[in-house]
Design a protein around this motif. Structure first.
Motif, PDB file in Angstrom:
ATOM      1  N   LEU A   1     -17.649   8.263   3.295  1.00  0.00           N
ATOM      2  CA  LEU A   1     -17.805   8.652   1.902  1.00  0.00           C
ATOM      3  C   LEU A   1     -16.544   8.356   1.103  1.00  0.00           C
ATOM      4  CD1 LEU A   1     -19.461   9.982  -0.337  1.00  0.00           C
ATOM      5  CD2 LEU A   1     -18.591  12.178   0.452  1.00  0.00           C
ATOM      6  N   LEU A   2     -15.387   8.656   1.663  1.00  0.00           N
ATOM      7  CA  LEU A   2     -14.130   8.420   0.956  1.00  0.00           C
ATOM      8  C   LEU A   2     -13.964   6.946   0.607  1.00  0.00           C
ATOM      9  CD1 LEU A   2     -11.477   9.508  -0.149  1.00  0.00           C
ATOM     10  CD2 LEU A   2     -10.497   9.231   2.124  1.00  0.00           C
ATOM     11  N   ALA A   3     -14.371   6.053   1.480  1.00  0.00           N
ATOM     12  CA  ALA A   3     -14.249   4.615   1.223  1.00  0.00           C
ATOM     13  C   ALA A   3     -15.089   4.189   0.024  1.00  0.00           C
ATOM     14  CB  ALA A   3     -14.652   3.825   2.456  1.00  0.00           C
ATOM     15  N   CYS A   4     -16.155   4.909  -0.277  1.00  0.00           N
ATOM     16  CA  CYS A   4     -16.988   4.586  -1.433  1.00  0.00           C
ATOM     17  C   CYS A   4     -16.385   5.080  -2.738  1.00  0.00           C
ATOM     18  CB  CYS A   4     -18.365   5.228  -1.290  1.00  0.00           C
ATOM     19  SG  CYS A   4     -19.303   4.625   0.107  1.00  0.00           S
ATOM     20  N   LEU A   5     -15.503   6.072  -2.655  1.00  0.00           N
ATOM     21  CA  LEU A   5     -14.978   6.713  -3.851  1.00  0.00           C
ATOM     22  C   LEU A   5     -13.545   6.324  -4.194  1.00  0.00           C
ATOM     23  CD1 LEU A   5     -16.315  10.288  -3.076  1.00  0.00           C
ATOM     24  CD2 LEU A   5     -17.297   8.630  -4.638  1.00  0.00           C
ATOM     25  N   TYR A   6     -12.796   5.844  -3.236  1.00  0.00           N
ATOM     26  CA  TYR A   6     -11.369   5.624  -3.428  1.00  0.00           C
ATOM     27  C   TYR A   6     -11.019   4.223  -2.964  1.00  0.00           C
ATOM     28  CZ  TYR A   6      -6.345   6.302  -2.673  1.00  0.00           C
ATOM     29  OH  TYR A   6      -4.997   6.184  -2.694  1.00  0.00           O
ATOM     30  N   HIS A   7     -10.434   3.429  -3.858  1.00  0.00           N
ATOM     31  CA  HIS A   7     -10.122   2.038  -3.562  1.00  0.00           C
ATOM     32  C   HIS A   7      -8.632   1.769  -3.814  1.00  0.00           C
ATOM     33  CE1 HIS A   7     -14.451   1.502  -3.559  1.00  0.00           C
ATOM     34  NE2 HIS A   7     -14.500   2.000  -4.769  1.00  0.00           N
ATOM     35  N   PRO A   8      -7.760   2.199  -2.920  1.00  0.00           N
ATOM     36  CA  PRO A   8      -6.325   2.005  -3.151  1.00  0.00           C
ATOM     37  C   PRO A   8      -5.922   0.539  -3.066  1.00  0.00           C
ATOM     38  CG  PRO A   8      -6.678   2.811  -0.934  1.00  0.00           C
ATOM     39  CD  PRO A   8      -8.021   2.824  -1.630  1.00  0.00           C
ATOM     40  N   GLY A   9      -5.036   0.138  -3.972  1.00  0.00           N
ATOM     41  CA  GLY A   9      -4.502  -1.214  -3.929  1.00  0.00           C
ATOM     42  C   GLY A   9      -5.478  -2.294  -4.362  1.00  0.00           C
ATOM     43  N   ARG A  10      -6.617  -1.920  -4.911  1.00  0.00           N
ATOM     44  CA  ARG A  10      -7.611  -2.903  -5.348  1.00  0.00           C
ATOM     45  C   ARG A  10      -7.741  -2.845  -6.858  1.00  0.00           C
ATOM     46  NH1 ARG A  10     -12.564  -3.411  -1.348  1.00  0.00           N
ATOM     47  NH2 ARG A  10     -12.948  -5.096  -2.790  1.00  0.00           N
ATOM     48  N   ASP A  11      -7.946  -3.986  -7.435  1.00  0.00           N
ATOM     49  CA  ASP A  11      -8.184  -4.071  -8.862  1.00  0.00           C
ATOM     50  C   ASP A  11      -9.619  -3.652  -9.149  1.00  0.00           C
ATOM     51  OD1 ASP A  11      -9.061  -6.366 -11.211  1.00  0.00           O
ATOM     52  OD2 ASP A  11      -7.318  -5.078 -11.563  1.00  0.00           O
ATOM     53  N   LEU A  12      -9.821  -2.906 -10.212  1.00  0.00           N
ATOM     54  CA  LEU A  12     -11.152  -2.438 -10.593  1.00  0.00           C
ATOM     55  C   LEU A  12     -12.151  -3.588 -10.666  1.00  0.00           C
ATOM     56  CD1 LEU A  12     -12.986  -0.132 -11.893  1.00  0.00           C
ATOM     57  CD2 LEU A  12     -12.251  -1.091 -14.062  1.00  0.00           C
ATOM     58  N   CYS A  13     -11.730  -4.703 -11.240  1.00  0.00           N
ATOM     59  CA  CYS A  13     -12.649  -5.829 -11.466  1.00  0.00           C
ATOM     60  C   CYS A  13     -13.012  -6.592 -10.200  1.00  0.00           C
ATOM     61  CB  CYS A  13     -12.057  -6.765 -12.517  1.00  0.00           C
ATOM     62  SG  CYS A  13     -11.998  -5.973 -14.135  1.00  0.00           S
ATOM     63  N   SER A  14     -12.373  -6.280  -9.071  1.00  0.00           N
ATOM     64  CA  SER A  14     -12.781  -6.931  -7.830  1.00  0.00           C
ATOM     65  C   SER A  14     -14.083  -6.328  -7.289  1.00  0.00           C
ATOM     66  CB  SER A  14     -11.673  -6.857  -6.776  1.00  0.00           C
ATOM     67  OG  SER A  14     -11.445  -5.517  -6.388  1.00  0.00           O
ATOM     68  N   ASP A  15     -14.377  -5.077  -7.648  1.00  0.00           N
ATOM     69  CA  ASP A  15     -15.583  -4.403  -7.177  1.00  0.00           C
ATOM     70  C   ASP A  15     -16.604  -4.135  -8.280  1.00  0.00           C
ATOM     71  OD1 ASP A  15     -14.803  -4.079  -4.435  1.00  0.00           O
ATOM     72  OD2 ASP A  15     -13.394  -2.566  -5.121  1.00  0.00           O
ATOM     73  N   TYR A  16     -16.137  -4.061  -9.522  1.00  0.00           N
ATOM     74  CA  TYR A  16     -16.996  -3.701 -10.644  1.00  0.00           C
ATOM     75  C   TYR A  16     -16.799  -4.675 -11.796  1.00  0.00           C
ATOM     76  CZ  TYR A  16     -17.168   0.749  -8.178  1.00  0.00           C
ATOM     77  OH  TYR A  16     -17.339   1.711  -7.227  1.00  0.00           O
ATOM     78  N   TYR A  17     -17.785  -4.738 -12.672  1.00  0.00           N
ATOM     79  CA  TYR A  17     -17.603  -5.450 -13.930  1.00  0.00           C
ATOM     80  C   TYR A  17     -18.061  -4.522 -15.051  1.00  0.00           C
ATOM     81  CZ  TYR A  17     -22.598  -6.657 -13.596  1.00  0.00           C
ATOM     82  OH  TYR A  17     -23.955  -6.610 -13.486  1.00  0.00           O
TER      83      TYR A  17
END
Length: 86
Positions: A1-17
């Motif tokens: 669950l934590l992996a779905c909610l928290y993305h350390p060191g990643r840019d927002l636009c790499s997972d979302y638009y």
């Protein structure tokens, strides 16, 4: 669950638009904005709504936060991660 909610060191636009340009900000607070996004993996059209699922994504700029704000953010994260949304 934590992996779905928290993305350390990643840019927002790499997972979302963003759903619009400029991004639609639905709320702002001391720690960042909440923006409307879609997950990049979910671009396929949903049969009922005709659109990919829209997500509310809270953004943080950790480089602009001092130690006191980082502590407050850590407390806030504990609350967020304990919530269950339908």
């Amino acid at each position: 669950l934590l992996a779905c909610l928290y993305h350390p060191g990643r840019d927002l636009c790499s997972d979302y638009y963003y759903t619009s340009n400029p991004p639609t900000i639905i709320s702002s607070g001391w720690s960042g904005d909440i923006v409307l996004c879609r997950r990049r993996q979910e671009k396929e059209v949903q049969p009922i709504t005709g659109a990919a699922d829209i997500r509310c994504v809270k953004t943080f700029d950790l480089s602009k936060m001092g130690p006191d704000r980082l502590d407050k953010l850590a407390d806030e994260a504990v609350v967020y991660l304990s919530l269950e949304h339908p």
